[in-house]
Enzyme design. Structure first.
Site, PDB file in Angstrom:
ATOM      1  N   CYS A   2      46.893  55.792  98.126  1.00  0.00           N
ATOM      2  CA  CYS A   2      47.641  54.668  98.666  1.00  0.00           C
ATOM      3  C   CYS A   2      47.045  53.330  98.242  1.00  0.00           C
ATOM      4  CB  CYS A   2      47.635  54.733 100.183  1.00  0.00           C
ATOM      5  SG  CYS A   2      48.166  56.319 100.805  1.00  0.00           S
ATOM      6  N   ARG A  27      46.895  54.190  90.557  1.00  0.00           N
ATOM      7  CA  ARG A  27      46.200  55.002  91.548  1.00  0.00           C
ATOM      8  C   ARG A  27      46.997  56.247  91.918  1.00  0.00           C
ATOM      9  NH1 ARG A  27      42.436  52.459  94.966  1.00  0.00           N
ATOM     10  NH2 ARG A  27      43.327  53.569  96.716  1.00  0.00           N
ATOM     11  N   TRP A  74      50.717  57.768  98.914  1.00  0.00           N
ATOM     12  CA  TRP A  74      50.499  59.092  98.328  1.00  0.00           C
ATOM     13  C   TRP A  74      50.531  60.052  99.512  1.00  0.00           C
ATOM     14  CZ3 TRP A  74      46.505  62.891  98.371  1.00  0.00           C
ATOM     15  CH2 TRP A  74      46.517  63.773  97.286  1.00  0.00           C
ATOM     16  N   ASN A 100      45.871  53.063 104.838  1.00  0.00           N
ATOM     17  CA  ASN A 100      45.269  54.032 103.902  1.00  0.00           C
ATOM     18  C   ASN A 100      44.339  54.925 104.702  1.00  0.00           C
ATOM     19  OD1 ASN A 100      46.485  52.796 101.806  1.00  0.00           O
ATOM     20  ND2 ASN A 100      44.625  51.979 100.869  1.00  0.00           N
ATOM     21  N   GLY A 101      44.380  56.222 104.430  1.00  0.00           N
ATOM     22  CA  GLY A 101      43.477  57.129 105.146  1.00  0.00           C
ATOM     23  C   GLY A 101      44.261  58.165 105.924  1.00  0.00           C
ATOM     24  N   GLU A 487      34.921  69.520  80.809  1.00  0.00           N
ATOM     25  CA  GLU A 487      35.644  68.244  80.806  1.00  0.00           C
ATOM     26  C   GLU A 487      36.867  68.303  79.874  1.00  0.00           C
ATOM     27  OE1 GLU A 487      35.817  65.840  82.638  1.00  0.00           O
ATOM     28  OE2 GLU A 487      36.702  64.232  81.477  1.00  0.00           O
ATOM     29  N   LYS A 491      40.696  67.701  81.162  1.00  0.00           N
ATOM     30  CA  LYS A 491      41.604  66.698  80.585  1.00  0.00           C
ATOM     31  C   LYS A 491      42.935  67.349  80.255  1.00  0.00           C
ATOM     32  CE  LYS A 491      40.245  63.687  81.558  1.00  0.00           C
ATOM     33  NZ  LYS A 491      39.040  63.598  82.287  1.00  0.00           N
ATOM     34  N   GLU A 494      44.950  68.415  83.554  1.00  0.00           N
ATOM     35  CA  GLU A 494      45.457  67.391  84.474  1.00  0.00           C
ATOM     36  C   GLU A 494      46.609  66.577  83.910  1.00  0.00           C
ATOM     37  OE1 GLU A 494      42.580  64.567  85.983  1.00  0.00           O
ATOM     38  OE2 GLU A 494      41.649  64.300  84.039  1.00  0.00           O
ATOM     39  N   HIS A 510      30.835  88.553  80.024  1.00  0.00           N
ATOM     40  CA  HIS A 510      30.786  89.070  81.392  1.00  0.00           C
ATOM     41  C   HIS A 510      32.160  89.048  82.060  1.00  0.00           C
ATOM     42  CE1 HIS A 510      26.478  89.279  81.069  1.00  0.00           C
ATOM     43  NE2 HIS A 510      26.451  88.024  80.637  1.00  0.00           N
ATOM     44  N   LYS A 609      44.168  58.065  91.256  1.00  0.00           N
ATOM     45  CA  LYS A 609      43.014  57.517  90.552  1.00  0.00           C
ATOM     46  C   LYS A 609      41.783  57.461  91.442  1.00  0.00           C
ATOM     47  CE  LYS A 609      40.974  55.741  87.011  1.00  0.00           C
ATOM     48  NZ  LYS A 609      40.566  56.716  85.973  1.00  0.00           N
TER      49      LYS A 609
HETATM   50  C1  AGP Z   1      39.333  62.598  86.152  1.00  0.00           C
HETATM   51  O1  AGP Z   1      40.097  62.707  85.018  1.00  0.00           O
HETATM   52  C2  AGP Z   1      39.949  63.057  87.376  1.00  0.00           C
HETATM   53  N1  AGP Z   1      41.229  62.523  87.586  1.00  0.00           N
HETATM   54  C3  AGP Z   1      39.085  63.228  88.610  1.00  0.00           C
HETATM   55  O2  AGP Z   1      38.483  64.464  88.445  1.00  0.00           O
HETATM   56  C4  AGP Z   1      37.990  62.194  88.940  1.00  0.00           C
HETATM   57  O3  AGP Z   1      36.987  62.242  87.977  1.00  0.00           O
HETATM   58  C5  AGP Z   1      37.408  62.497  90.333  1.00  0.00           C
HETATM   59  O4  AGP Z   1      38.415  62.391  91.286  1.00  0.00           O
HETATM   60  C6  AGP Z   1      36.259  61.594  90.691  1.00  0.00           C
HETATM   61  O5  AGP Z   1      36.644  60.268  90.774  1.00  0.00           O
HETATM   62  P1  AGP Z   1      35.613  59.088  90.858  1.00  0.00           P
HETATM   63  O6  AGP Z   1      34.879  59.014  89.568  1.00  0.00           O
HETATM   64  O7  AGP Z   1      36.452  57.874  91.117  1.00  0.00           O
HETATM   65  O8  AGP Z   1      34.695  59.369  92.012  1.00  0.00           O
END
Ligand code: AGP
Length: 614
Positions: A2, A27, A74, A100-101, A487, A491, A494, A510, A609
């Site tokens: 949010c 966000r 959100w 927010n929250g 990572e 990428k 997501e 394994h 975000k």
């Molecule tokens: C990254 O591509 C992601 N969208 C997500 O994993 C992100 O890294 C994670 O939510 C942590 O966010 P931050 O770095 O703002 O704490």
């Protein structure tokens, strides 16, 4: 997650608020709304979906006023719909709230309010806040006191902004815990309120941040800050240097694409002013407040983070253990906060977070603080809570990151961690002069090496065309590049919604090797690092089982070229910095696949975000 934007001043509030909400689109959100005081009455417009739908609503039914609040939601409680969108108007029509929250005790509060005859217009937890404020408005003598009283009933972490039609000269904002920030932007005869800096930076660089359990009473001419208990707090104004132009897409189709391509510059900025390349070499990290005495007393470091930041932390573990010889544990923040971690004297907890507002990371920091650990953070968002909670900080110098998928805020902390490892080793006296010189000299190469990876964009795009319809993908890495596999896979999944797994290559036999067949592309990360031979045999094993192998290999590596089906080439990189270059083609690959599939690269479904809820 949010976003909130509020405005009070002489100008028309609607375009300013909509503009601010647009800056927060990155966000992630699924509905949006706006409330303005117009001729003494609160008018609200809300809709599900993107901000463009709210804009259409506002052009059909304009809002005209100089005080207002807006919100992008959100969904947590209740579907994304117009009735669940914020701001929420109370039943008297006098009070409106954006939140927010999560109100953790909202069911209880809702039942109590319902028993008193209150009716609810949404399925959200947030709506109880406006009803509580309205309830106390009569008894507490005004919006400030009514909000204070209402907040005392809430469990959980919150950012709240409220307006009252009877007090059109003020906005009340409050922060409880870590559900995202509340920032106040002070202009000339006008004041902005927002959940995040980018919403207001184009209007003012003079800002104040609310701490947890603080309220702000915002008028056209200024701001008063007080604790929830009513004690006055001295206003501290910070000057912010971020350039709002840096948050524009420019020539790129998506922010993610732009941010990938900004990495060479971001890495230059990361090193700038922090590394002494002459006189035997040295690292300066003054904001970390690390003294030789503390450095020598450190027995253990926990790195706590989520998602991409946690992957950066895994590389950090390898670097700090190797260079500074300090044991490091990497903990996912959402696990650390609940597992009663052992914190003894000499424990440092290092949080990594681009947003600095991730609820799990902040809660883990608080847990560590309670247990007596020294707290450090590596953070991108200046002034964020993770920066302020820490005893010492390294700020990522990579500018605002807008794309939900983190890219430059992954490679920048890799270099921060590399510098930290050298700095710690130096202060503990475990680094000989020759090694220090050579590690520092390697650092000078990294922006250019990143640039060379970016120059190979066209090759990666070609491969993306071949892979764009795959349904699964396996990423294998080992040693310092095991996190690169995690990572790379994150990428891809997501932003392209393709199922991808990152795996430590040694674990293949394994179990996961059973997955390999002609339908399974296997990306084998095999730069010339100390694990090269092991990774090479992985290529052979995958090929032997019919897998389509994409090797990530160092320029000129004929062995990988002959053994793999496709190769993504990397410039020769000192191995401790190889995670920086190795991830870039994988970021590009994920980006091109998602773009070719026509997906919303910058705001992938269900993601946000800054994850400011648990
Ligand atoms: C990254 O591509 C992601 N969208 C997500 O994993 C992100 O890294 C994670 O939510 C942590 O966010 P931050 O770095 O703002 O704490």
């Amino acid at each position: 997650m949010c976003g909130i934007v509020g405005y009070i001043g002489p100008r028309d509030a609607t375009p300013l608020i909509l503009g601010g909400l647009k800056r927060l689109e990155y966000r992630g959100y699924d509905s949006a709304g706006l409330a303005v005081i117009q001729n003494g009455e609160i008018q609200v417009r809300r809709d599900a979906g993107k901000l463009s739908r709210l804009e259409t609503l506002v052009s059909a039914s304009p809002l005209d006023g100089q005080v207002g609040i807006g919100h992008t939601r959100w969904a947590t409680h209740g579907e994304p719909s117009a009735r669940n969108a914020h701001p929420h108007l109370g039943l008297t029509g006098k009070v409106v709230v954006a939140h927010n929250g999560i109100v953790e005790n909202f069911l209880e509060l809702r039942e109590e309010l319902a028993a008193e005859g209150e009716r609810f217009n949404s399925d959200t937890d947030s709506e109880v806040i406006v009803h509580l404020i309205e309830k106390y408005l009569a008894t507490e003598g005004g919006l400030v006191e009514a909000t204070r009283k209402a907040l005392s009933h809430l469990k959980g972490a919150h950012g709240v902004v409220a307006l009252c039609a009877d007090e059109p000269d003020k906005i009340v904002a409050a922060r409880l815990g870590n559900a995202g920030g509340v920032v106040i932007g002070i202009g000339d005869g006008e004041v902005f309120v927002a959940s995040d800096l980018p919403a207001i930076l184009e209007h003012t660089r003079r800002v104040a941040f609310l701490e947890s359990r603080q309220m702000a009473v915002v008028t056209r001419t200024g701001v008063q800050i007080q604790t929830l208990e009513g004690a006055a707090v001295q206003l501290q104004i910070h000057g912010i240097a971020w350039d709002p132009v840096a948050a524009e897409k420019g020539e790129y189709r998506h922010f993610m694409e732009k941010e990938i391509h900004e990495q060479a510059r971001a890495l230059t900025d990361t090193i700038a002013g922090r590394v002494d390349f002459d006189n035997g070499g040295g690292v300066r990290l003054p904001e970390l407040n690390l003294t030789p005495d503390l450095a020598r007393r450190i027995q253990k470091i926990y790195i706590i983070a989520c998602g991409t930041a946690a992957h950066a932390g895994m590389v950090g573990k390898a670097l700090i253990e190797r260079v500074a010889r300090i044991p490091v544990e990497v903990d996912i923040a959402s696990e650390f906060r609940y597992r009663d971690p052992i914190v003894s004297p000499g424990t440092v907890v290092l949080a990594i977070s681009q947003s600095g507002e991730t609820a799990d990371t902040l809660a883990a920091m608080e847990e560590a603080h309670k247990k007596g650990a020294a707290l450090w953070s590596i953070v991108n968002a200046i002034g964020s809570q993770a920066m302020r909670l820490a005893d010492g900080c390294i700020s990522m110098q990579c500018g605002p990151e807008i794309g939900v998928a983190s890219t430059k805020a992954y490679t920048a902390p890799l270099v921060d961690l590399y510098m930290l490892a050298i700095h710690l080793a130096d202060l503990r006296g475990v680094l000989d002069a020759r090694t220090r010189r050579s590690l520092i000299a390697d650092l000078r190469l990294i922006p250019d090496l990143a640039g060379q990876c970016l120059d190979r964009n066209a090759e990666v795009e070609k491969l993306a065309r071949l892979l764009m319809n795959t349904r699964h993908c396996l990423y294998l890495g080992r040693g310092i590049n095991m996190p690169t596999a995690y990572e790379g896979a994150l990428k891809l999944k997501e932003i392209s919604y393709i199922h991808a797994e990152g795996y430590p290559a040694g674990e293949m036999k394994h179990g996961p090797i059973a997955l390999i067949d002609r339908e399974m592309p296997v990306i084998v990360i095999a730069p010339r690092d100390p694990w090269y031979e092991k990774m090479f045999s992985q290529i052979e094993q995958a090929r032997a089982r019919g897998g389509v192998v994409i090797g990530l290999a160092t320029d000129g590596d004929e062995r990988v070229a002959a053994a793999a089906n496709h190769v993504l080439w990397l410039p020769e990189t000192p191995w401790m910095l190889s995670p920086v270059t190795a991830i870039i083609p994988l970021q590009l690959l994920a980006y091109h696949i998602a773009a070719l599939r026509g997906l919303d690269v910058d705001q992938p479904r269900n993601l946000a975000k800054s994850v400011t809820v648990e």
